[in-house]
Design an enzyme around this catalytic site. Structure first.
Site, PDB file in Angstrom:
ATOM      1  N   CYS A  61      41.269  24.995 -15.042  1.00  0.00           N
ATOM      2  CA  CYS A  61      42.392  24.672 -14.167  1.00  0.00           C
ATOM      3  C   CYS A  61      42.066  23.520 -13.219  1.00  0.00           C
ATOM      4  CB  CYS A  61      42.767  25.921 -13.365  1.00  0.00           C
ATOM      5  SG  CYS A  61      44.001  25.635 -12.090  1.00  0.00           S
TER       6      CYS A  61
ATOM      7  N   TYR B  44      52.488  17.549 -15.631  1.00  0.00           N
ATOM      8  CA  TYR B  44      53.177  18.786 -16.000  1.00  0.00           C
ATOM      9  C   TYR B  44      54.680  18.556 -16.142  1.00  0.00           C
ATOM     10  CZ  TYR B  44      48.911  21.435 -15.133  1.00  0.00           C
ATOM     11  OH  TYR B  44      47.633  21.932 -15.191  1.00  0.00           O
TER      12      TYR B  44
END
Length: 350
Positions: free
Chosen positions: A54, A185
Site C-alpha cells: 500500500c 486511482y
C-alpha cells in the site's frame, strides 16, 4: 490507506458510469506528546500495522525508518492481499500477528468500534494493551511521527517537516495528492471513458509540472528530503509496475520521464526509501485484489527492476538529503524486504 471495499460485501472498485471518489473518513484520534486525545506517546505501547503493498502505508514505513523509531514503535506487516473484510497477517506463523495475537486487522477496529462500517485501512496504529485501533488517519500519522515522537527519534534524525517550510510542503502535498497520489486511482477506477480521460489528463499535467519543478532543484521543497518527497515517492515507485498498465496511466512510463525517473532513483538509492520497497507485494496486491479490472488475477512478470540502481546524477543539483542529520542505519533483520523482492539484493531476477 487501502482501497478496501466496504464491509457490506461489495468487492468492486469501479462504479459504472461514474468517477472514483475516495472515502476520506478516518479515525482522527491522535497520539501526541501531551496525550490530549487519551493516547500519549509511549515507547513500546503501540504497534504500527502496514502492508508493503500500500502506498499510503509505505509513507509511514519510510518515515518511521528515517526517524529511527523502530525501538519505540513496533511494526506489523500484513500480507499483500485482502478481501472485503480486511488485511490479514498471513505472513506470520499461524496467520496471527505475534504481538497483537489477531488474524485480521479488522479485529482491532471492532475492539474499539463494534460494527465499524468504514474501510479497514492501513496504515493503522493499534494500542497493544487494549488491542484497539487508535488511528488510521494516514496523512496526520506521519506528521505526528515527525513532530510528536521527537523524544524517541534517533540521534541524527532528519527534520522531515521543517517549521519554516510547512506552508510550502502543504501546498505541494495538496496538489500532489489530488492529481498524482489519488490521480492514478481516479484513472484506474474510472467508470466511464470521460472520467478516465479527465483523470489521465490531470495526472500527466501534474507530472509535467513536477518535472519542471524538479529540473532545477533536487527535492520538492527546500534542499533536503521532506514529507513532500516521501508522499510523492511512494506513488512514483509503483508507477511502472502497476499504474502504467493496470491503471491505464500509459502516456509514458516513469522510465520515459527523465527528470522524475532520476528523482525517483535518487530517493530509491537513499537509505530509508528503496530498502522498504517490496515490488512483489506491490504487484500481487493490485493485480490480485482488483478483480473488476483484472478478472484473471494474473500478475505480470515484469517490468525489470535493474534500472533502479543506475546512476541518477541528481547530486549535481546540490542539496543535502538529511540536512544536518545522518542516514539511518541498516534495516533490522526481521524487517528486511525478502530476497528477490527488490533490486537491492543480488538474488533479484533481471
Amino acid at each position: 490507506m487501502s482501497t478496501t471495499p466496504d464491509l457490506s460485501g461489495n468487492s468492486g472498485y469501479v462504479i459504472p458510469g461514474g468517477e472514483f471518489t475516495r472515502d476520506q473518513r478516518y479515525i482522527a484520534t491522535r497520539i501526541t506528546a501531551d496525550g490530549r486525545d487519551g493516547y500519549p506517546v509511549e515507547a513500546g505501547r503501540y504497534r504500527l500495522v502496514v502492508s508493503r503493498a500500500c502506498p499510503w502505508a509505505s509513507r509511514a514505513v519510510v518515515v518511521r525508518r528515517l526517524l529511527g523509531l523502530e525501538d519505540a514503535l513496533s511494526m506489523a506487516i500484513a500480507g499483500p492481499t485482502h478481501d472485503s473484510r480486511s488485511w490479514t497477517f498471513d505472513l506470520d506463523p499461524g496467520g496471527r500477528d505475534p504481538v497483537l495475537g489477531i488474524e485480521r486487522l479488522q479485529e482491532a477496529f471492532f475492539a474499539r468500534f463494534p460494527g465499524y462500517e468504514r474501510g479497514i485501512t492501513v496504515p493503522a496504529i493499534v494500542d497493544v494493551p487494549t488491542g484497539q485501533v487508535v488511528t488510521n488517519d494516514y496523512a496526520q500519522m506521519t506528521l505526528d511521527l515527525e513532530t510528536e515522537w521527537t523524544a524517541f527519534q534517533r540521534e541524527g534524525a532528519p527534520d522531515l517537516y521543517p517549521e519554516a517550510l510547512r506552508d510550502e510542503i502543504h501546498a505541494v502535498d495538496e496538489v500532489v495528492f489530488a492529481d498524482v497520489n489519488n490521480g492514478v486511482y481516479r484513472a484506474g477506477f474510472a467508470g466511464s471513458q470521460r472520467a478516465y480521460e479527465r483523470a489521465y489528463a490531470r495526472l500527466f499535467d501534474r507530472l509535467d509540472w513536477l518535472s519542471e519543478r524538479l529540473s532545477t532543484q533536487r527535492y520538492l521543497v527546500g534542499d533536503t528530503i521532506t514529507e513532500a518527497d516521501v508522499r510523492l515517492f511512494t506513488t512514483l515507485v509503483r508507477f511502472d509496475p502497476v499504474y502504467h498498465g493496470h491503471f491505464k496511466c500509459n502516456r509514458h512510463k516513469l522510465e520515459q520521464m527523465p527528470v522524475l525517473w532520476a528523482y525517483a532513483r535518487d530517493l530509491f538509492q537513499t537509505p530509508g526509501f528503496g530498502d522498504t520497497v517490496d515490488f512483489v507485494h506491490i504487484k500481487r496486491h493490485y493485480y490480485e485484489v482488483h478483480r473488476d479490472i483484472n478478472p484473471t488475477g494474473i500478475v505480470p512478470a515484469g517490468p525489470l527492476l535493474d534500472g533502479w540502481l543506475t546512476p541518477h546524477g541528481r547530486e549535481e543539483l546540490g542539496g543535502r538529503p538529511f540536512g544536518d542529520g545522518t542516514p539511518p542505519g541498516p534495516v533490522r533483520e526481521h524487517e528486511r524486504v525478502p530476497a528477490g523482492h527488490t533490486p537491492l539484493d543480488t538474488g533479484t531476477p533481471g
